[in-house]
Design a protein around this motif. Structure first.
Motif, PDB file in Angstrom:
ATOM      1  N   VAL A   1      73.176  87.970  19.303  1.00  0.00           N
ATOM      2  CA  VAL A   1      74.053  86.902  19.800  1.00  0.00           C
ATOM      3  C   VAL A   1      75.294  87.543  20.415  1.00  0.00           C
ATOM      4  CG1 VAL A   1      73.219  85.190  18.158  1.00  0.00           C
ATOM      5  CG2 VAL A   1      75.160  86.587  17.552  1.00  0.00           C
TER       6      VAL A   1
ATOM      7  N   LEU B   1      69.685  84.863  26.174  1.00  0.00           N
ATOM      8  CA  LEU B   1      69.926  83.522  25.646  1.00  0.00           C
ATOM      9  C   LEU B   1      68.967  82.514  26.253  1.00  0.00           C
ATOM     10  CD1 LEU B   1      73.821  83.506  25.854  1.00  0.00           C
ATOM     11  CD2 LEU B   1      72.456  83.607  23.762  1.00  0.00           C
TER      12      LEU B   1
ATOM     13  N   ALA C   1      71.861  76.320  22.318  1.00  0.00           N
ATOM     14  CA  ALA C   1      71.546  77.684  22.741  1.00  0.00           C
ATOM     15  C   ALA C   1      71.043  78.494  21.555  1.00  0.00           C
ATOM     16  CB  ALA C   1      72.771  78.350  23.348  1.00  0.00           C
TER      17      ALA C   1
ATOM     18  N   SER D   1      69.535  82.701  20.632  1.00  0.00           N
ATOM     19  CA  SER D   1      69.270  84.054  21.086  1.00  0.00           C
ATOM     20  C   SER D   1      67.860  84.090  21.666  1.00  0.00           C
ATOM     21  CB  SER D   1      69.349  85.027  19.915  1.00  0.00           C
ATOM     22  OG  SER D   1      68.846  86.295  20.284  1.00  0.00           O
TER      23      SER D   1
END
Length: 152
Positions: free
Chosen positions: A54, A80, A92, A94
């Motif tokens: 992230v 992302l 959102a 990863s």
């Protein structure tokens, strides 16, 4: 007078037969090929290496309008995935697979695909749909600011 390939060398040593030498060379070539195959399975070329899954700081992703309502977009260079379940709402995750760290390569019918080992993830929840991954994709905060998406 020259010695034949199977004639003893000075000291009584018998040289290996040509076939034995060729088999050994083929085995070495096969081992080298296996090393190349194992390298191809490595995640180094398909991931951010050892970078975090992230973002550590906010990153701008682009126009919020680029993510369709009811769909998702992969921002592979930023690792992302952003989905838009309803107008103005964004989620959102990863895009780095939780199995071996490869970055997902595409979205097909709402599923993020890991090119390394075939794991599939729901792009709206991050949940694992097919292994070998067992952990969901980590959620990442995302917001729309001035028509742009900002994650992290």
């Amino acid at each position: 007078m020259s010695a034949s390939p199977s004639s003893p060398r000075p000291g009584g040593e018998v040289p290996p037969a040509r076939r034995t030498v060729l088999k050994g060379a083929a085995a070495l070539a096969g081992a080298a090929g296996a090393g190349v195959t194992l390298t191809a399975c490595s995640t180094e070329t398909n991931s951010g290496g050892r970078t975090p899954a992230v973002p550590a700081a906010p990153v701008e992703l682009g126009a919020a309008a680029d993510v369709p309502v009811g769909g998702a977009k992969l921002f592979r260079e930023r690792k992302l995935i952003v989905s838009c379940p309803a107008e103005g709402q964004y989620k959102a995750f990863s895009a780095q697979c939780t199995h071996a760290g490869c970055v997902l390569d595409k979205i097909v019918e709402g599923e993020g695909n890991c090119p390394c080992h075939g794991s599939r993830f729901d792009v709206t929840t991050g949940e694992v749909l097919r292994g070998p991954a067992t952990e969901p994709l980590p959620a990442v905060p995302v917001r729309a600011e001035g028509g742009k998406l900002v994650a992290g």
